[in-house]
Motif scaffolding. Sequence first.
Motif, PDB file in Angstrom:
ATOM      1  N   THR A   1      -4.699   2.190   6.205  1.00  0.00           N
ATOM      2  CA  THR A   1      -4.272   2.520   5.229  1.00  0.00           C
ATOM      3  C   THR A   1      -3.242   3.551   4.820  1.00  0.00           C
ATOM      4  O   THR A   1      -2.325   3.491   4.096  1.00  0.00           O
ATOM      5  N   LYS A   2      -3.329   3.843   6.574  1.00  0.00           N
ATOM      6  CA  LYS A   2      -2.253   4.753   6.403  1.00  0.00           C
ATOM      7  C   LYS A   2      -0.346   4.096   6.194  1.00  0.00           C
ATOM      8  O   LYS A   2       0.665   4.878   5.926  1.00  0.00           O
TER       9      LYS A   2
ATOM     10  N   ILE B   1       2.844   2.528   5.686  1.00  0.00           N
ATOM     11  CA  ILE B   1       3.749   2.649   5.071  1.00  0.00           C
ATOM     12  C   ILE B   1       4.403   1.270   4.883  1.00  0.00           C
ATOM     13  O   ILE B   1       5.533   0.679   4.440  1.00  0.00           O
ATOM     14  N   ARG B   2       4.581   0.508   6.005  1.00  0.00           N
ATOM     15  CA  ARG B   2       5.417  -0.326   6.299  1.00  0.00           C
ATOM     16  C   ARG B   2       6.676  -0.484   6.176  1.00  0.00           C
ATOM     17  O   ARG B   2       7.254  -1.391   4.974  1.00  0.00           O
TER      18      ARG B   2
ATOM     19  N   LYS C   1       3.406  -8.198  -0.652  1.00  0.00           N
ATOM     20  CA  LYS C   1       4.603  -7.379  -1.306  1.00  0.00           C
ATOM     21  C   LYS C   1       3.308  -5.913  -1.140  1.00  0.00           C
ATOM     22  O   LYS C   1       4.493  -4.757  -1.105  1.00  0.00           O
ATOM     23  N   GLN C   2       2.497  -6.495  -1.859  1.00  0.00           N
ATOM     24  CA  GLN C   2       1.758  -5.445  -1.697  1.00  0.00           C
ATOM     25  C   GLN C   2       1.715  -4.057  -1.203  1.00  0.00           C
ATOM     26  O   GLN C   2       1.103  -4.650  -0.108  1.00  0.00           O
ATOM     27  N   PHE C   3       1.770  -3.205  -0.960  1.00  0.00           N
ATOM     28  CA  PHE C   3       1.029  -1.621  -0.121  1.00  0.00           C
ATOM     29  C   PHE C   3      -0.295  -1.696  -0.505  1.00  0.00           C
ATOM     30  O   PHE C   3      -0.803  -0.280  -1.163  1.00  0.00           O
TER      31      PHE C   3
END
Lengths: 281, 330, 278
Positions: free
Chosen positions: C166-167, C169-170, C198-200
């Motif tokens: 969850t943390k 940020i790719r 591509k979704q974060f």
Amino acid sequence: MIEINHSCTCNGNPLVPQVCRITDIRSETGDVKTFRAQTLDGKRPFLPMPGQLGMWSMPGIGEAMFSITAFGEDWIESSIKSVGELTEAMHELSVGDFVGLRGPYGNGFPADALKGSDILFIGGGIGAAPVRSLIRWCALHREQYGRFDIVCGARTIDDVPFREDFFENWPSMDNTEVHITVDRKTDNWDGSVAFIPDYVETLALPPENRKVVMCGPSIMIRLTTERLAKLGFARGDIITSMETRMKCGIGKCGRCNIGSKYVCLDGPVFTLTELDELPAE
Amino acid sequence: MRLKKEDLNKILALLAKNRELFVPGQVRGIKQFKLWDGETPELDGENTVLPPKDILFPKTEKMYAYKTGTETEISEIVDAPERVIFGIRACDMHSIECMDSVFIREGYEDSFYARRRAKSLIVAVACPGAGVNCFCESMGLDPDAAPGADIFLSGGGEFYGVTANTEKGETELKKWTQYLTDGDVPKGEAHCSLAPAMSPELSEKLTGLFDDDEFWQEVTEPCLQCGTCSFVCPTCYCFDINQSSVGDEGVAFRCWDSCMFSDYNQNAGGHNTRPTKKQRLRNRYLHKLAYFNERHGMELCVGCGRCINKCPAHLDIAEFIDKAAEVCHD
Amino acid sequence: MSDIQSALHKRARALLENGDVEYVIGWENARGENKTRPAFIRRAEDAERLVWNRWCVNSTAKYLLHDRWPKGKIAICARGCDTRAINRMLSDGQVKRENIYILGIPCAGVENQICRRCAHRNPLVYDELLGEPAEEKTDFDRFEKVKEMQAMTLEQRRQMWEDEFTKCIRCYACRNVCPACNCRECYADQYRTGWQGKQFNAVENRVYGLTRAYHVGDRCIECGECERVCPMDLPIMLQTGRMLMECNELFGQYECGLSDDETPALGTYNLNDADSFG
């Protein structure tokens, strides 16, 4: 020097497409098809100026920006080359299928500023598509423009797009000459075999009161510009339309910048003098 | 007007009524803006690792839903909850002004951003003390001022000076009256750690460096081309648009993107307009410090120092500014 | 360390003056205290910009991939970990040995937690060694952290990774710094394939994290750069470490980057494999 108005217009939420239906598909060349679309209630999706852009989408696949090459009372159309995921999928579409459309984007050609001038139109390959939109527009107000020379360059004669326009409609227009040249000779062609830069040089049209509208691959633009300079054309009198990757179409997403300019917003139409002032990315 | 700092939690309770209240605090060991949980927010110390931009410009934002099949439908998704952003500093407030200029003021209005922005109340707080890589003063900001905030809590000591800068802020302040008293508050004493030689003249001269290949090679060579600087930057606003389908239903969404990524300028035909790290980082620096200025009349860097804190290769935009100033003024 | 630094200055200067190399990759001081950054020295008179001290934390080896077809040789300052990275890239066929001139640097550890669990303080491959060899250490458990994680319950581990992903940020810093991440084009950048959404969000971040872990887990040289650069402090080494521990248990002593012709465990076909095929 041509004055280009760098502002554009667009309806509604500029990022949400409207659902449209394909009403006609024509095969131009082996890998180019022209798609005509209208809204579900039979209207024109938006009113484009020549040279403006439209974002075509297929829900579930993606969207991409194309020049609007023509429009009528209740339709617009774009000519699309199959090069990527979306365009390959679009080439599988049939009449009656749905697409999304949003636009128009970009500034478009300076149709008003060209009034009174002779115009040399040059379209290389699919570059003929944006040029076509301007020729069609000027044809509607033919008496306001001077002489037209329309140059179409293609790999072979079978790769010439918009055949009805190049072979029938435009040759019969007043004070207009259409010039076709191909890179490779085939048995069904006995006309000019020459690359566009060489061909344009041999045409040797005088630069006086003449503007040039040229679209095509960047190498063609560069080489043809050199020859036009030899003939005495000023860079400010040569107009082209840029092509680059765009996502939003409204100058927000950042992708299509050249220096502080956004191709989707300030372009895609620029004079070469204007391009000279931008950084060479 | 002033507010006793010990009354802060009561104000927060007011702000949280019927709204989502975001305050700085720790989430899994990373300082960032999070929904207020009743605890005292972490206003002191270094600024948040992640900027507050996610609240107005989400990392992933659904734009419209679609259905395909026998009929195709497209319907816009409207998601703009009432929100309060509390405790942002001068630098981050200014970053929101940059985004306002992009998404609302210049050219088309971006409906998604504009709706969220209209429903947000921003309460900024004087900077309690600069971080090791801060330089907002060099970017023309005052750590003890946030003219763009709806409400600004200024100064140091046991009180905050309270000012409303907007109508929205004034309306809000009416709810605070029982906690507000008359009196002055001393000016905050926080100052930046760094003072790079940024100036409007430099901003104009920077594009003149465009063709200095040796300069850019030296500046950009350590870059690893990750997106860290873009993602921790409060002003980077580039986005990508994509779709996600399950069966014949799906959503189109936009998500943060970075001009440092190799696929950012990749055209469908394979051509890449900025294929090298030199071109990409040059574009990033010039966008921040020169191009944006040409369009919006301000730099797209607020001097928060986050990119310096986090760059894996220890690149440093403040050092870049000084280096560029040296070359430009030679 | 200053002995090594002065030897480095002398050698870098000589290599550049003689035209033996095109440039030297090392470290130089960055603005501020206790901070260096990768340096690329092209002129002999700039050789003195090179530094060697405990703030030289950046891996140098990955930069070889930024210049796959160099005009001349590249000299590279390489600690034990950097030479393992070079071996990794040599084994993977990503760089050519004849393009590289290795200035080996014995290293007693820099300002990075990972150095406490370093079993190779001396360069494993070099053209010349600067200074005296460092004393090697063995008084640590290479898989200490992984074992701590394995001691957690399944639910605790699931929750932990849920939180970590969850943390994330790719930003792809872990990939871009990793010497084992040496694909010409990362699967995550192949936007046409849609493999990486591509979704974060935690789901897509997990797709990325786990895919990367499997891609590099049997080739990880344990330099710890992925964790050092992660802006969100994800314990990325636990993923590759878990893979390495498994390889270690299955195939005996398993360390990567010790030579320049290794085939990774998951890339090896062996009829005598402990498990049956199919």
